[in-house]
Design an enzyme around this catalytic site. Structure first.
Site, PDB file in Angstrom:
ATOM      1  N   GLU A 114      51.319  80.314 113.883  1.00  0.00           N
ATOM      2  CA  GLU A 114      51.156  80.400 112.425  1.00  0.00           C
ATOM      3  C   GLU A 114      50.181  81.508 112.040  1.00  0.00           C
ATOM      4  O   GLU A 114      50.315  82.122 110.989  1.00  0.00           O
ATOM      5  CB  GLU A 114      50.674  79.070 111.841  1.00  0.00           C
ATOM      6  CG  GLU A 114      51.748  77.981 111.795  1.00  0.00           C
ATOM      7  CD  GLU A 114      51.821  77.177 113.074  1.00  0.00           C
ATOM      8  OE1 GLU A 114      51.108  77.511 114.056  1.00  0.00           O
ATOM      9  OE2 GLU A 114      52.604  76.197 113.113  1.00  0.00           O
TER      10      GLU A 114
ATOM     11  N   MET B 205      32.280  96.091 120.743  1.00  0.00           N
ATOM     12  CA  MET B 205      31.313  96.101 119.648  1.00  0.00           C
ATOM     13  C   MET B 205      30.158  95.133 119.938  1.00  0.00           C
ATOM     14  O   MET B 205      29.002  95.418 119.620  1.00  0.00           O
ATOM     15  CB  MET B 205      32.000  95.763 118.329  1.00  0.00           C
ATOM     16  CG  MET B 205      31.122  95.955 117.119  1.00  0.00           C
ATOM     17  SD  MET B 205      30.480  97.630 117.008  1.00  0.00           S
ATOM     18  CE  MET B 205      31.587  98.352 115.818  1.00  0.00           C
TER      19      MET B 205
ATOM     20  N   PHE C   3      50.256  60.822 110.992  1.00  0.00           N
ATOM     21  CA  PHE C   3      50.527  61.836 112.011  1.00  0.00           C
ATOM     22  C   PHE C   3      50.662  63.212 111.354  1.00  0.00           C
ATOM     23  O   PHE C   3      51.390  63.380 110.379  1.00  0.00           O
ATOM     24  CB  PHE C   3      51.819  61.480 112.764  1.00  0.00           C
ATOM     25  CG  PHE C   3      52.169  62.487 113.818  1.00  0.00           C
ATOM     26  CD1 PHE C   3      51.328  62.686 114.920  1.00  0.00           C
ATOM     27  CD2 PHE C   3      53.317  63.253 113.711  1.00  0.00           C
ATOM     28  CE1 PHE C   3      51.648  63.627 115.886  1.00  0.00           C
ATOM     29  CE2 PHE C   3      53.643  64.192 114.673  1.00  0.00           C
ATOM     30  CZ  PHE C   3      52.802  64.383 115.766  1.00  0.00           C
ATOM     31  N   GLN C   4      49.927  64.186 111.852  1.00  0.00           N
ATOM     32  CA  GLN C   4      49.912  65.562 111.357  1.00  0.00           C
ATOM     33  C   GLN C   4      49.517  65.662 109.892  1.00  0.00           C
ATOM     34  O   GLN C   4      50.033  66.491 109.153  1.00  0.00           O
ATOM     35  CB  GLN C   4      51.262  66.245 111.622  1.00  0.00           C
ATOM     36  CG  GLN C   4      51.522  66.368 113.119  1.00  0.00           C
ATOM     37  CD  GLN C   4      52.658  67.294 113.483  1.00  0.00           C
ATOM     38  OE1 GLN C   4      53.618  67.429 112.726  1.00  0.00           O
ATOM     39  NE2 GLN C   4      52.561  67.903 114.649  1.00  0.00           N
TER      40      GLN C   4
ATOM     41  N   LYS D   2      56.366  65.831 101.923  1.00  0.00           N
ATOM     42  CA  LYS D   2      57.758  65.750 102.378  1.00  0.00           C
ATOM     43  C   LYS D   2      58.667  65.059 101.356  1.00  0.00           C
ATOM     44  O   LYS D   2      59.806  65.462 101.152  1.00  0.00           O
ATOM     45  CB  LYS D   2      57.817  65.023 103.725  1.00  0.00           C
ATOM     46  CG  LYS D   2      59.163  65.145 104.403  1.00  0.00           C
ATOM     47  CD  LYS D   2      59.099  64.718 105.858  1.00  0.00           C
ATOM     48  CE  LYS D   2      60.453  64.922 106.527  1.00  0.00           C
ATOM     49  NZ  LYS D   2      60.428  64.535 107.938  1.00  0.00           N
TER      50      LYS D   2
HETATM   51  C1  TPP Z   1      38.117  86.012 115.428  1.00  0.00           C
HETATM   52  C2  TPP Z   1      36.860  86.764 115.736  1.00  0.00           C
HETATM   53  N1  TPP Z   1      36.024  86.314 116.681  1.00  0.00           N
HETATM   54  C3  TPP Z   1      34.896  86.986 116.968  1.00  0.00           C
HETATM   55  C4  TPP Z   1      34.578  88.139 116.299  1.00  0.00           C
HETATM   56  C5  TPP Z   1      33.275  88.874 116.593  1.00  0.00           C
HETATM   57  N2  TPP Z   1      33.566  90.229 117.130  1.00  0.00           N
HETATM   58  C6  TPP Z   1      33.518  91.344 116.366  1.00  0.00           C
HETATM   59  S1  TPP Z   1      33.920  92.723 117.205  1.00  0.00           S
HETATM   60  C7  TPP Z   1      34.137  91.867 118.626  1.00  0.00           C
HETATM   61  C8  TPP Z   1      34.538  92.567 119.897  1.00  0.00           C
HETATM   62  C9  TPP Z   1      35.890  93.136 119.829  1.00  0.00           C
HETATM   63  O1  TPP Z   1      36.280  93.544 121.110  1.00  0.00           O
HETATM   64  P1  TPP Z   1      37.651  94.281 121.334  1.00  0.00           P
HETATM   65  O2  TPP Z   1      38.749  93.583 120.635  1.00  0.00           O
HETATM   66  O3  TPP Z   1      37.855  94.503 122.785  1.00  0.00           O
HETATM   67  O4  TPP Z   1      37.432  95.660 120.557  1.00  0.00           O
HETATM   68  P2  TPP Z   1      36.368  96.822 120.829  1.00  0.00           P
HETATM   69  O5  TPP Z   1      35.127  96.508 120.086  1.00  0.00           O
HETATM   70  O6  TPP Z   1      36.132  96.873 122.312  1.00  0.00           O
HETATM   71  O7  TPP Z   1      37.037  98.053 120.307  1.00  0.00           O
HETATM   72  C10 TPP Z   1      33.899  90.500 118.423  1.00  0.00           C
HETATM   73  C11 TPP Z   1      33.973  89.472 119.479  1.00  0.00           C
HETATM   74  C12 TPP Z   1      35.481  88.558 115.298  1.00  0.00           C
HETATM   75  N3  TPP Z   1      35.256  89.644 114.560  1.00  0.00           N
HETATM   76  N4  TPP Z   1      36.627  87.874 115.049  1.00  0.00           N
END
Ligand code: TPP
Length: 578
Positions: free
Chosen positions: A69, A489, A131-132, A181
């Site tokens: 989803e 990051m 349920f659900q 539903k």
């Molecule tokens: C759903 C979600 N979980 C955690 C984060 C926190 N977060 C921001 S950037 C990042 C790292 C992203 O790593 P990657 O996808 O490998 O991209 P890169 O920074 O290496 O380009 C995280 C964990 C987020 N933005 N979204």
């Protein structure tokens, strides 16, 4: 209601919709979607929405069965961002509905029009932990523009009409319609209202004339004016008006991340984008300007750095926005203009005069020349060079979606966005897992355009299951993975602010992405050097189906410049390059 309005582009004629015909709630829902000229609906079935899926069977509506989803809602969001039309998504009750939550919040933060349809258990079961069962209207109340719980088949068409109206008017946003539903099964005469009238919902679209006069006067007094253009420019389709206004007044334009493409990135008056990883000239321009005209933006903390008192300290701030709640929310506003951005600029244009900005523009140009986005070659494959290659090989005409992280910043630093709706990225919520499904939605809307989905190796793995749809429907997205084998990051922050104590960022144990692509029936390519990058990218562009291209980069690459959290915009760390 005329019969023609029920036609969906490219589809066989829909049987005439007869007002007053007795039909089920589920059939009524489908008719509403056809009358709203919905092209695609992204979704996933389940018990509570079985009557709706039965109505979808054999209907004229194009349903895209994603593999999760969350994939469905981000795809609907990508479709909405690319077209400006509302994205439509459907999920079943309980876990189906809760799987949409991240996508709803993503759309809400970036003001994206969406109609989200969820099923619920029958009304006699509501509140019994059936349920659900999940109270999805309760759960989504703070993250929707509005939500509805439908109580009868009779009121369903009116609710749907209102949902589309609310999602797309004023400040756009996601509207959720929860249908139990029993409502889907119940029979009722179908009447689709022609118009909507909602007490208490009457967005102010026309700006106050006196305030527009004050803006014109402020421009005539300014010596260092700057426009900061946000996503509202794109939402209201005001790019032409903004261009004319900037050229006529000779005011330089900074685009926010969400505003990129709302003003041509290569225009002589374009300064760049400000904030944490924005360019030096934009940040200096904001800090030193004497008049700051905010247009459809929201002074987010990635720009003010949360130091709102020290932000643009010498400037009178003008704020044009359709949402009165935005004005004065983060920064003190000297001239508030509540109204649609396009109509507000139209009102200001006839009186707009050139500002005394010649020296100021020269100063900004000098900053741009002295401190451009820059990186050093060190023999390894550079992500910045990869993004530059995307720009050059597509003449800047592609739709580029990103995920969230370092790669997202490199995309916006090294790809010049000249057209609105060509950057599709989760700005406000920063949602990992967004990029791939959003690209799917954008490519379905524009099958003939080049759509590039740039992802990190982390975010790609959050919704990689949607490769099945790219393959199954032959949706030709160029899926890019900038692989630094880590949550880049997060690693950058730990390196800079946590004494390099690298905690839980290692993604070495990821699948072989080329093989993963192939397992889904998608072409997979990998590059580890400059030469390979050029080769595989040419191959990817020439391929007329979906393709996954992995670019393996140095795991220690950082994004610069950077304004550290808690600093002001003029305290920029320029990195090795400068
Ligand atoms: C759903 C979600 N979980 C955690 C984060 C926190 N977060 C921001 S950037 C990042 C790292 C992203 O790593 P990657 O996808 O490998 O991209 P890169 O920074 O290496 O380009 C995280 C964990 C987020 N933005 N979204």
């Amino acid at each position: 209601m005329s019969r023609d309005s029920a036609l969906v582009a490219g589809k066989p004629e829909v049987p005439p919709i007869v007002q007053g015909e007795v039909i089920s709630g589920a059939d009524a829902l489908l008719r509403c979607l056809l009358l709203e000229e919905v092209e695609f609906i992204f979704g996933y079935p389940g018990g509570a929405v079985l009557p709706i899926y039965d109505s979808i069977y054999g209907s004229h509506l194009q349903h895209v069965l994603t593999r999760h989803e969350q994939g469905a809602i981000h795809a609907a969001d990508g479709y909405a961002r690319a077209t400006g039309k509302p994205g439509v998504v459907i999920a079943t009750s309980g876990p189906g509905a809760t799987n949409l939550v991240t996508g709803i919040a993503t759309a809400q933060m970036d003001s994206i029009p969406m109609v989200v349809i969820t099923g619920n258990v029958s009304q006699d079961m509501i509140g019994t932990d059936a349920f659900q069962e999940a109270d999805i209207t309760g759960i989504t109340l703070p993250i929707t523009k509005h939500n509805f719980f439908v109580r009868s088949a009779e009121e369903l068409p009116r609710v749907m009409k209102e949902a589309f109206y609310i999602a797309t008017t004023g400040r756009p946003g996601p509207v959720l319609v929860d249908i139990p539903k029993d409502v889907n099964i119940a029979l009722s005469p179908f009447y689709y209202p022609e118009t909507v009238s909602l007490r208490g919902y009457n967005p102010t679209v026309r700006p106050n004339k006196m305030q527009v006069e004050r803006l014109i006067k402020a421009i005539s007094e300014a010596e260092k004016p700057v426009i900061i253009a946000g996503g509202g420019v794109i939402a209201s389709g005001a790019e032409k008006e903004l261009l004319e206004f900037a050229e006529k007044t000779q005011i330089p334009v900074v685009c926010t991340f969400m505003g990129l493409g709302g003003f041509p990135g290569t225009h002589p008056l374009a300064v760049g984008w400000p904030g944490m990883h924005g360019n030096y000239a934009s940040n200096q321009a904001l800090m030193q300007c004497d008049l700051l005209i905010g247009i459809g933006n929201r002074f987010d903390d990635r720009i003010t750095m949360g130091r709102t008192k020290e932000f643009a300290p010498n400037a009178k701030i003008v704020h044009i926005d359709i949402d009165p709640a935005e004005i004065g929310k983060n920064v003190d506003t000297f001239i508030p203009i509540v109204g649609d951005v396009k109509l507000s600029l139209e009102a200001a244009l006839p009186k707009a005069q050139p500002a005394k900005s010649k020296e100021w523009i020269e100063q900004i140009d000098a900053w741009q020349e002295e401190y451009p986005f820059a990186y050093q070659q060190n023999g390894k494959l550079k992500p910045q060079a990869v993004i530059e290659m995307f720009y050059e090989t597509t003449n800047g005409d592609a739709i580029v979606t990103t995920d969230v992280g370092q790669h997202q910043m490199w995309v916006t630093q090294y790809y010049k966005f000249n057209q609105p709706r060509s950057l599709i990225s989760s700005g406000g919520l920063g949602t990992m897992g967004f990029g791939l499904p959003a690209a799917m939605g954008a490519q379905l809307a524009f099958p003939d355009r080049t759509v590039i989905s740039v992802n990190g190796d982390g975010g790609f793995q959050m919704n990689s299951q949607e490769l099945a749809i790219l393959s199954g429907m032959n949706i030709p997205v160029k899926v890019v993975i900038i692989n630094n084998k880590s949550l880049g990051m997060v690693r950058q922050w730990q390196e800079l602010f946590y004494e390099n104590r690298l905690s839980e960022i290692d993604l070495t144990h990821s699948p072989d992405f080329v093989k993963l692509a192939e397992a889904y029936g998608v072409k997979g390519l990998r590059a580890e050097t400059d030469e390979e990058a050029q080769q595989v990218w040419a191959e990817a562009l020439a391929h007329d189906g979906p393709v996954v291209v992995e670019f393996v980069i140095d795991k220690n690459e950082n994004v610069y410049p950077m304004v550290a959290s808690g600093s002001t915009l003029d305290e920029m760390v320029m990195g090795d390059e400068k």
